[in-house]
Structure formats: C-alpha cells, structure tokens
Design a protein around this motif. Structure first.
Motif, PDB file in Angstrom:
ATOM      1  N   GLU A  49     -29.846  31.600   4.477  1.00  0.00           N
ATOM      2  CA  GLU A  49     -29.717  31.176   3.079  1.00  0.00           C
ATOM      3  C   GLU A  49     -28.590  31.913   2.368  1.00  0.00           C
ATOM      4  O   GLU A  49     -27.896  31.341   1.533  1.00  0.00           O
ATOM      5  CB  GLU A  49     -31.038  31.343   2.336  1.00  0.00           C
ATOM      6  N   CYS A  50     -28.397  33.190   2.698  1.00  0.00           N
ATOM      7  CA  CYS A  50     -27.288  33.944   2.101  1.00  0.00           C
ATOM      8  C   CYS A  50     -25.945  33.343   2.520  1.00  0.00           C
ATOM      9  O   CYS A  50     -25.027  33.228   1.701  1.00  0.00           O
ATOM     10  CB  CYS A  50     -27.369  35.414   2.485  1.00  0.00           C
ATOM     11  N   THR A  70     -33.346  33.952  -2.501  1.00  0.00           N
ATOM     12  CA  THR A  70     -33.482  33.286  -1.198  1.00  0.00           C
ATOM     13  C   THR A  70     -34.942  33.357  -0.791  1.00  0.00           C
ATOM     14  O   THR A  70     -35.761  34.009  -1.442  1.00  0.00           O
ATOM     15  CB  THR A  70     -32.642  33.956  -0.086  1.00  0.00           C
ATOM     16  N   TRP A  79     -40.233  35.342  -2.102  1.00  0.00           N
ATOM     17  CA  TRP A  79     -38.798  35.308  -2.342  1.00  0.00           C
ATOM     18  C   TRP A  79     -38.174  36.696  -2.233  1.00  0.00           C
ATOM     19  O   TRP A  79     -38.845  37.702  -2.465  1.00  0.00           O
ATOM     20  CB  TRP A  79     -38.510  34.799  -3.756  1.00  0.00           C
TER      21      TRP A  79
END
Length: 180
Positions: A49-50, A70, A79
């Motif tokens: 996700e990063c 994320t 999260w």
C-alpha cells in the motif's frame, strides 16, 4: 469528549489498537527504528500500500508533519497511520512540524472512526528530538486536539522515554493512566 491518555513502556508492534502510528520516513518504504519494526511485523501488505501511495499521491514522498493511512497487515490493528516527524535542530524551531504529526494523525484517525490510537515518541530516535521536549509537544498536542478518539496511548520503547513522558504528565497534573 476528552480522550484518555495512557503511557505504556513496550513494543508498539505488539499493541492492540484500532490504529498504530508509524514514525515513518518520507519514502514510506520502511527504514529503521519504529518504521522498520512496523513494516517487518506488519508484513508485505503495508509495503504494498505504501508503494501504491508513492506511485500516486506522494510521488515525492510524504511531507514532514502530514499523515496517511494504510492497512495494518499482520499487526493487531486495523490501520497504520504513517507520519513523518522532523529532524531536531538546535538552530531552527521545528516544533510546529512535530505537533502537526500528532494533530494530523488524530485527524486521520477521526476520518477512519478509530477509537484507540497508539503513538510512538515521534522523532526521538535517529531524528534526535530531545525526549523531554518531545514529550511536552506530544502530550500537549494530544490533549489540545479536538478528536473523537477515546484512547490515545503513547507506547514508549524504553525506560528513558517512559520517564520523560511520565515526568511531563506529572509536572502538568495531566490525568493519565500508566499502563506499564
């Protein structure tokens, strides 16, 4: 509503919370300290996700004082809120940027509906922010920020960090729960 503030000495990656805050570097791609530990324990989903954030919204990296969310991957949280703390400087006051890390993380937590948020002592590792001042900024900002978060937990890796946060709280008479 005023959030309950708790101090915990321990490993932030072992915390159970809605959101865990990562003291990230601007690349969002992992690193040392808290950042590396969160990426290692959280697993590849966080890095994936990063990387997507870097490819779209934050091509030049996440700016200091801002926050983004994320998944938490394999962590015991829903999260991870990534925020980039400032490097401490003896010649330039960057305290507004450190305070922004806490405010922006709480803003993101509110957008998510998080009720419990675990923070590390942002910028106190390789960014060299002095612990007593970091504690003052972190706790004052957390207390002053209008949030729907019910519990703000400062997870302090060692006894020195815990002592600095506890000393600030004792000096101000701030109500908190020490959850060692």
């Amino acid at each position: 509503m005023t959030a309950t503030i708790r101090l915990v000495q321990g490993d932030i990656t072992r915390q159970r919370a809605d959101a865990i805050v990562n003291a990230a570097n601007s690349s969002l791609l992992g690193g040392g300290g808290v950042d590396g530990a969160i990426h290692r324990r959280g697993g590849p989903a966080i890095l994936e996700e990063c990387r997507a954030l870097r490819a779209t919204r934050y091509v030049k990296g996440l700016p200091t004082g801002q926050a983004v969310v994320t998944t938490a991957g394999d962590l015991d949280a829903r999260w991870v809120i990534h925020t980039v703390g400032p490097v401490w400087s003896a010649t330039e006051d960057r305290s507004h940027l450190l305070a922004s890390c806490y405010r922006e993380s709480l803003r993101v937590a509110d957008e998510l509906g998080a009720r419990t948020v675990a923070f590390p002592a942002i910028s106190t590792g390789v960014y060299r922010w002095p612990l007593p001042d970091a504690a003052r900024i972190a706790m004052s900002t957390a207390r002053a920020t209008d949030t729907r978060v019910e519990e703000i937990r400062f997870v302090l890796f060692d006894a020195a960090a815990h002592a600095a946060f506890a000393a600030f709280a004792a000096g101000t008479g701030e109500g908190l729960t020490d959850a060692r």
